[in-house]
Design a protein around this motif. Structure first.
Motif: not given
Ligand code: FAD
Ligand code: FES
Ligand code: MG
Length: 279
Positions: A137-142, A160-167, A172-178
């Motif tokens: 999501a864009k941010t953790k609250d969403l 999250t796009d803004d880094g507020s939670k997780g990667h 797609s970055d995470v899928l590429q890493k897997l």
């Protein structure tokens, strides 16, 4: 359950712009399967819109939908409270998700797509698959449906796009890493904004990983009669409502879908403005 058919049993806001409604619909709940949708009309003057069932309970005789409020009808839907009722509700529609044991399935979802993804992850898990979920999501609250998806996943990655939670970045970055980590992936399932599904399909194509996407063309009747929802799959015309909504992501003409989904933008803007002005 003493509610009448189409009564709202429960209404809540998941985020300021996402409304979740549990609706009395025993005839739909008893047949519903993951990946299917309903067509609903809020009131007698309203249009029909498709919404995926985020949950269904044959025991309670209810279905649950989650709608992102982006235009007149979804905003109107967002004003409904428990005890209100819908004018009409038709379903279950569309082909259900193909449920078989593929091995390891990665489900990738973003935004409102997370509500649609939850029953799919649950059903694929029940079918015996090893489930890896990547949600964003864009941010953790969403971030919606995080706990529900975690409960039915073997592995959960949050972005999250803004880094507020997780990667800090995209699903797609995470899928590429897997993939780079040589994880054994049999199928990828992607549901969310068109651009996200296109990126995921383009990412998996060179690795030849079968990728299913859930398309959201503009629908009018939802039963294969009007042609509004036509999509191009492998150069052939298909109807999203009866041939889908799930298709092989490597065969979808995403440019055509994007263009067709914008074809009433001017009318939609006027309709939303009039709705807001009417208070
Ligand atoms: P409008 O201002 O009328 O439209 C905003 C945008 O929504 C349009 O530009 C167009 O791209 C799209 N849209 C408009 N009318 C339709 C229509 N009749 N059918 C499809 N798209 C339309 N959204 C959710 O929030 N939750 C869901 O679970 C969900 N599931 C869907 C399942 C399917 C099979 C499909 C096809 C769409 C789904 N959608 C879902 C999208 C949802 O139907 C639209 O967001 C909604 O119809 C917008 O209506 P509106 O009047 O509020 O906005
Ligand atoms: Fe009319 Fe699919 S919505 S044919
Ligand atoms: Mg509309």
């Amino acid at each position: 359950m003493c509610a009448n058919v189409y009564d709202i049993v429960k209404a809540e806001k998941l985020t300021p712009d996402v409304t979740r409604l549990e609706i009395a619909a025993p005839h739909i709940a008893k047949k519903a399967m993951a990946g299917q949708f309903v067509m609903l009309t809020v009131d007698e003057h309203g249009e029909r819109i498709p919404l995926t069932m985020a949950d269904f309970s044959p025991e309670n005789g209810t279905i649950t939908i989650a709608a992102l409020e982006i235009g007149k009808t979804t905003k109107k839907l967002g004003t409904l409270k428990a005890g209100d009722s819908l004018f009409s509700l038709v379903g279950p529609l569309g082909l259900p998700t193909e449920l078989k044991n593929h091995g390891t399935v990665v489900c990738v979802g973003g935004g409102i797509g997370l509500a649609l993804m939850y029953p799919v992850v649950r059903a694929l898990k029940q079918a015996g698959n090893q489930m890896i979920s990547i949600i964003g999501a864009k941010t953790k609250d969403l971030l919606i449906y995080e706990d529900e998806i975690e409960d039915v996943s073997d592995e959960l990655h949050v972005c999250t796009d803004d880094g507020s939670k997780g990667h800090h970045g995209f699903v797609s970055d995470v899928l590429q890493k897997l993939i780079d980590d040589k994880r054994d992936i049999n199928v990828v399932y992607a549901v969310g904004p068109i651009i996200m599904m296109k990126v995921i399909a383009n990412l998996t194509k060179p690795y030849n990983i079968h990728t299913v996407v859930s398309l959201n063309p503009i629908m009018v009747d939802g039963t294969g009669m009007c042609g509004s929802c036509r999509v191009i799959i492998d150069g052939e015309t298909k109807f999203g409502c009866v041939d889908g909504p799930e298709f092989d992501g490597h065969k979808v003409d995403f440019e055509n879908l994007t263009a067709r989904n914008r074809r009433y933008l001017a009318e939609e803007e006027v309709s939303l403005r009039n709705f807001k002005e009417a208070g």
